[in-house]
Design a protein around this motif. Structure first.
Motif, PDB file in Angstrom:
ATOM      1  N   GLU A  71       0.827  -1.206   0.000  1.00  0.00           N
ATOM      2  CA  GLU A  71       0.000   0.000   0.000  1.00  0.00           C
ATOM      3  C   GLU A  71       0.860   1.255   0.000  1.00  0.00           C
ATOM      4  N   GLU A  72       1.958   1.223   0.786  1.00  0.00           N
ATOM      5  CA  GLU A  72       2.853   2.380   0.827  1.00  0.00           C
ATOM      6  C   GLU A  72       3.503   2.620  -0.531  1.00  0.00           C
ATOM      7  N   HIS A  74       2.336   1.772  -3.450  1.00  0.00           N
ATOM      8  CA  HIS A  74       1.333   2.226  -4.415  1.00  0.00           C
ATOM      9  C   HIS A  74       0.896   3.658  -4.129  1.00  0.00           C
ATOM     10  N   ASP A  75       0.615   3.957  -2.854  1.00  0.00           N
ATOM     11  CA  ASP A  75       0.015   5.247  -2.518  1.00  0.00           C
ATOM     12  C   ASP A  75       1.035   6.383  -2.451  1.00  0.00           C
ATOM     13  N   ASN A  76       2.209   6.110  -1.882  1.00  0.00           N
ATOM     14  CA  ASN A  76       3.174   7.190  -1.663  1.00  0.00           C
ATOM     15  C   ASN A  76       4.262   7.247  -2.738  1.00  0.00           C
ATOM     16  N   GLY A  78       4.492   5.546  -5.475  1.00  0.00           N
ATOM     17  CA  GLY A  78       3.882   5.590  -6.807  1.00  0.00           C
ATOM     18  C   GLY A  78       3.426   6.986  -7.181  1.00  0.00           C
ATOM     19  N   GLN A  79       2.824   7.702  -6.222  1.00  0.00           N
ATOM     20  CA  GLN A  79       2.372   9.068  -6.498  1.00  0.00           C
ATOM     21  C   GLN A  79       3.540  10.002  -6.773  1.00  0.00           C
ATOM     22  N   LEU A  80       4.649   9.834  -6.044  1.00  0.00           N
ATOM     23  CA  LEU A  80       5.836  10.655  -6.282  1.00  0.00           C
ATOM     24  C   LEU A  80       6.396  10.426  -7.676  1.00  0.00           C
ATOM     25  N   ASN A  82       4.729   9.283 -10.294  1.00  0.00           N
ATOM     26  CA  ASN A  82       3.768   9.821 -11.265  1.00  0.00           C
ATOM     27  C   ASN A  82       3.901  11.342 -11.385  1.00  0.00           C
ATOM     28  N   SER A  83       4.097  12.009 -10.253  1.00  0.00           N
ATOM     29  CA  SER A  83       4.277  13.464 -10.271  1.00  0.00           C
ATOM     30  C   SER A  83       5.549  13.835 -11.028  1.00  0.00           C
ATOM     31  N   ILE A 113       7.421   2.878 -13.097  1.00  0.00           N
ATOM     32  CA  ILE A 113       6.092   2.988 -12.495  1.00  0.00           C
ATOM     33  C   ILE A 113       5.301   1.702 -12.722  1.00  0.00           C
ATOM     34  N   ARG A 117       3.961  -0.789  -9.794  1.00  0.00           N
ATOM     35  CA  ARG A 117       2.564  -1.187  -9.666  1.00  0.00           C
ATOM     36  C   ARG A 117       2.431  -2.699  -9.563  1.00  0.00           C
TER      37      ARG A 117
END
Length: 260
Positions: A71-72, A74-76, A78-80, A82-83, A113, A117
């Motif tokens: 979860e970490e 994917h959520d953290n 992964g978001q970095l 993607n940004s 990425i 995932r």
């Protein structure tokens, strides 16, 4: 004569009494040994049960930790990523002729990425409980084909009549077979064909690599794992190979046995 009879009676009585005492002692010893053996078995059972609970607790703890890690990621993380990819995309569009290194960096980040995932997904407990063999095998094939070192080809039905746990075992069998071909066969192509009948699941994995001089030369931990896991599914596995002519692996799994 009467005295002799009395002596015989006394001797017989004493012998019977001694025999009874002996039997009583033997029975007491046997009862003690039986209790002792029962006690030892209970201790062994308790110890085994304790070890099982420890292992189960460890696995549950690891499973929960891995799930949180997934979860970490994917959520953290992964978001970095993607940004970062979004910012690189903005930079690309703002430059008339973006340099090749920038384009390559964006492409590499996109692959990272995708890998992240896949990794975070594989660490998720719910994903394991709903494991799909075909979907994950296709993902493995796509990942390997991206390396452009060899090509994997898949022909299969859309779904398999196996429970999630059984699909995981089968996936590891096929994955191990693919890795063996990559590491040892120097193959350019690997062909995977899966055919389902009413009674059997037939899997044929063919590579065009170097092959082996004889089937007897096939050994190692990887192949033992393949045999053991196939046996767990109630199936059979065979290798057909010759020097310079590649290797074919035949796997048969009884479908009806797996569905019951």
């Amino acid at each position: 004569m009467e005295k002799l009879s009395q002596n015989i009676s006394i001797i017989l009585g004493a012998s019977i009494l001694l025999l009874l005492i002996t039997l009583f002692i033997v029975m007491m010893i046997l009862a003690y040994l039986k209790r002792d053996i029962k006690h030892l078995k209970e201790k062994e059972t308790m110890a085994a049960d304790f070890e099982t609970h420890i292992l189960q607790s460890q696995l549950e703890t690891q499973e929960e930790t891995l799930s949180q890690l997934g979860e970490e990621l994917h959520d953290n993380v992964g978001q970095l990523l993607n940004s970062t990819k979004l910012l690189i995309g903005v930079a690309e569009r703002s430059i008339v002729n973006p340099p090749e290194t920038l384009l390559m960096a964006n492409e590499t980040l996109a692959k990272a990425i995708q890998e992240l995932r896949s990794l975070s997904k594989s660490l998720n407990k719910e994903w394991l409980q709903q494991f799909n063999f075909i979907e994950n095998l296709q993902g493995e094939i796509d990942r390997i084909n991206l390396t452009q070192t060899l090509l994997l080809h898949l022909e299969s039905p859309e779904t398999l009549p196996l429970q999630a746990g059984q699909q995981i075992i089968l996936f590891r069998i096929v994955q191990e077979t693919i890795q063996n071909a990559i590491k040892h066969a120097s193959a350019a192509n690997i062909y995977i064909t899966i055919i389902k009948t009413d009674a059997l699941l037939n899997i044929k994995i063919t590579d065009d690599g170097s092959g082996f001089a004889e089937v007897g030369s096939l050994n190692g931990v990887g192949l033992l794992n393949i045999k053991h896991r196939t046996h767990l599914l109630g199936g059979t596995v065979e290798w057909k190979t010759s020097k310079g002519n590649g290797t074919i692996v035949f796997i048969q799994i009884p479908v009806n046995q797996l569905e019951t």
